[in-house]
Design a protein around this motif. Sequence first.
Motif, PDB file in Angstrom:
ATOM      1  N   ARG A 186       7.166   3.481  10.649  1.00  0.00           N
ATOM      2  CA  ARG A 186       6.599   3.072  11.935  1.00  0.00           C
ATOM      3  C   ARG A 186       5.206   3.674  12.140  1.00  0.00           C
ATOM      4  N   ARG A 187       5.082   4.953  11.870  1.00  0.00           N
ATOM      5  CA  ARG A 187       3.800   5.615  12.135  1.00  0.00           C
ATOM      6  C   ARG A 187       2.718   5.142  11.168  1.00  0.00           C
ATOM      7  N   LEU A 188       3.085   4.819   9.917  1.00  0.00           N
ATOM      8  CA  LEU A 188       2.069   4.333   8.976  1.00  0.00           C
ATOM      9  C   LEU A 188       1.474   3.004   9.446  1.00  0.00           C
ATOM     10  N   LEU A 189       2.284   2.209  10.147  1.00  0.00           N
ATOM     11  CA  LEU A 189       1.755   0.953  10.706  1.00  0.00           C
ATOM     12  C   LEU A 189       0.727   1.249  11.794  1.00  0.00           C
ATOM     13  N   ASP A 212       0.844  -1.201   0.000  1.00  0.00           N
ATOM     14  CA  ASP A 212       0.000   0.000   0.000  1.00  0.00           C
ATOM     15  C   ASP A 212       0.877   1.249   0.000  1.00  0.00           C
ATOM     16  N   TYR A 213       1.901   1.239   0.859  1.00  0.00           N
ATOM     17  CA  TYR A 213       2.806   2.392   0.951  1.00  0.00           C
ATOM     18  C   TYR A 213       4.231   1.936   0.667  1.00  0.00           C
ATOM     19  N   VAL A 214       4.871   2.621  -0.252  1.00  0.00           N
ATOM     20  CA  VAL A 214       6.290   2.368  -0.513  1.00  0.00           C
ATOM     21  C   VAL A 214       7.063   3.578   0.014  1.00  0.00           C
ATOM     22  N   GLU A 230       3.674  -7.663  10.978  1.00  0.00           N
ATOM     23  CA  GLU A 230       3.226  -8.452   9.810  1.00  0.00           C
ATOM     24  C   GLU A 230       2.944  -7.601   8.569  1.00  0.00           C
ATOM     25  N   ARG A 231       2.720  -6.273   8.753  1.00  0.00           N
ATOM     26  CA  ARG A 231       2.445  -5.437   7.568  1.00  0.00           C
ATOM     27  C   ARG A 231       3.682  -4.668   7.092  1.00  0.00           C
ATOM     28  N   LEU A 232       4.846  -4.977   7.662  1.00  0.00           N
ATOM     29  CA  LEU A 232       6.072  -4.233   7.320  1.00  0.00           C
ATOM     30  C   LEU A 232       7.111  -5.132   6.655  1.00  0.00           C
ATOM     31  N   GLY A 244      -2.605  -0.174   6.209  1.00  0.00           N
ATOM     32  CA  GLY A 244      -1.927  -0.589   4.988  1.00  0.00           C
ATOM     33  C   GLY A 244      -0.642  -1.367   5.214  1.00  0.00           C
ATOM     34  N   THR A 245      -0.214  -2.055   4.148  1.00  0.00           N
ATOM     35  CA  THR A 245       1.106  -2.687   4.167  1.00  0.00           C
ATOM     36  C   THR A 245       2.163  -1.642   3.794  1.00  0.00           C
ATOM     37  N   VAL A 246       3.347  -1.794   4.371  1.00  0.00           N
ATOM     38  CA  VAL A 246       4.419  -0.810   4.190  1.00  0.00           C
ATOM     39  C   VAL A 246       5.692  -1.535   3.761  1.00  0.00           C
ATOM     40  N   VAL A 247       6.251  -1.103   2.648  1.00  0.00           N
ATOM     41  CA  VAL A 247       7.572  -1.604   2.246  1.00  0.00           C
ATOM     42  C   VAL A 247       8.547  -0.431   2.268  1.00  0.00           C
ATOM     43  N   VAL A 248       9.676  -0.648   2.936  1.00  0.00           N
ATOM     44  CA  VAL A 248      10.724   0.367   3.013  1.00  0.00           C
ATOM     45  C   VAL A 248      11.914  -0.124   2.194  1.00  0.00           C
ATOM     46  N   LEU A 249      12.382   0.716   1.293  1.00  0.00           N
ATOM     47  CA  LEU A 249      13.537   0.365   0.457  1.00  0.00           C
ATOM     48  C   LEU A 249      14.715   1.232   0.874  1.00  0.00           C
ATOM     49  N   GLU A 250      15.771   0.616   1.359  1.00  0.00           N
ATOM     50  CA  GLU A 250      16.926   1.362   1.866  1.00  0.00           C
ATOM     51  C   GLU A 250      18.195   0.864   1.183  1.00  0.00           C
TER      52      GLU A 250
END
Length: 504
Positions: A22-25, A7-9, A210-212, A30-36
């Motif tokens: 963290r706050r979006l969770l 949901d959120y990239v 589970e959503r991260l 929504g599901t959150v994917v972080v690309l670093e």
Amino acid sequence: MPPRSADYVVVGAGSAGCVLARRLLETTDGTVVVLEAGGSPDDLGSSTDPTRWVENIGAGHDWTYTYGPEPGLEGRTLLLSRGRVLGGSGSTNALVWVRGHRADYDGWAAGGATGWGFDEVLPAFRRSEDWQDGASEVHGAGGPVRIERCTDLHPVAQALVEAGISSGMPYLDDINIPEPLGAGPITMDVHDGVRTSTWTGHLRPVLDHERLTVVTGAQVTGLTLRGGRCVGVGFRVDGETHEIRAGRETVLCAGSIGSARLLLSSGIGPAEHLRAVGVEPVLDLPGVGENLQEHPILAGLCFEAAEELPPLRDNLEGSMAFWRSAPDVAVPDLTFVSVQIPYVSAEVAAAHPVPANAFVLAPGVMGVRSRGRLRLTADGGVDLRSNMLTDPADVDAAVAGVEIGLELADQPAFRKLVARRVAPGGTDRASLEQFVRRAALPYFHPVGTCAMGTGDDAVVDPQLRVRGIEGLRVADASVMPTITSANTNAPTVMIAERAAELIA
Ligand SMILES: Cc1cc2nc3c(=O)[nH]c(=O)nc-3n(C[C@H](O)[C@H](O)[C@H](O)COP(=O)(O)OP(=O)(O)OC[C@H]3O[C@@H](n4cnc5c(N)ncnc54)[C@H](O)[C@@H]3O)c2cc1C
């Protein structure tokens, strides 16, 4: 395989990205994917140990950008450090946790950033904090980032506080009051002598949510744009190319260099510049990469110590002063730190051989008027100019900073520590002007390249949405319309806290 949709990239897990994820969770379902692009700092002593932070500069986990050649600094080229690691520059910085002045934020709001005045952003500042003295109107407690005041100051840090007071400055028990003026101990993001950050405080504790999903070693290469909407991003991991779709939003938290660079390389920016470097413009947004602001730190007023200095403490500073370059300046536009090592520019060292047992008093010019810029190069790199000390008012403030620094050094608290002054040499106006142009280094505070506002030059609106593109926001230091009058990490953390409120 990395996930193919969310949901959120969130692009970049730096000071801002860790907060936002963290706050979006917490505030969305929504599901959150972080690309670093980087990896973990947890085993890096240079990250965890406050006294070792300078080792991060130029290390393998540094993007090692450069500013220059700099017209205001005799054509010098300067290293611009940026953390390439979970927690970003917040995992590599000097740990000073300071908000700046109420007027910084009220100025943003007055300039069109509706909703970003000091009283409006104060709750977001408080939410991040776990302040050692507990909650108050000004501070938060129980939040993710532990912040503590330096105690048991190193002699050169103590001397700065005492010299400030004996020269007429108020004692500043808390550098985070809304209108800081005076000298006192620094507040650091630290707990029991170990760095805290938005990585350790916000993101790391929820890694198994589970959503991260946090993907490290993932360098985002471009935005996927369809019909005026950002629908995801492309990225590389281990040399392989991947795509991810963002069902709701993509948020750029790649920092003042990374976020502007991604917009430009995806065709969002000044059309003429994009064509000149071979990028087909998608949206002519003239402000992208413009308005870069940086604080010069003057490195420095150097003194040989009268006796062997004790071992390094705190962040090698420990105390700080906020002062005005002239009596009629409304908001303190200078800061001073004393540095426990001879932290001087290469040019100052070349002109004034520096003994080992020496320390520095370093003025910082905070109310800067000079404006730099970020451009792409034809080979996909970036060309950065800070343009520090190109505005004559900044040069005047810098010279005043040296003069005030010399007055501080002449106070009894410093006199008893000093064997002799190493630099600067001459103290007439011409000598001091040359000195500041040679001593200035970046404080590593670039901001403003994706500025928030409502005018034609604004890149994001006050909800942090990229103007003219759906489904895309920027939430990091790049959105500051004007630089704050102190270090920029805590303000960036606040911006990400606010971003989560705006998205929810
Ligand atoms: C050496 C140093 C000392 C400093 N000292 C202080 C201090 O003491 N106090 C203070 O307040 N401020 C300090 N600062 C500044 C402060 O740390 C920054 O203002 C703040 O961290 C900026 O946060 P950000 O989220 O905008 O960017 P960053 O924290 O830099 O985060 C950006 C993240 O995005 C990642 N990224 C970038 N591009 C991509 C891409 N294409 N794909 C995937 N990931 C990407 C980066 O690797 C990084 O993790 C210092 C900075 C440095 C470098």
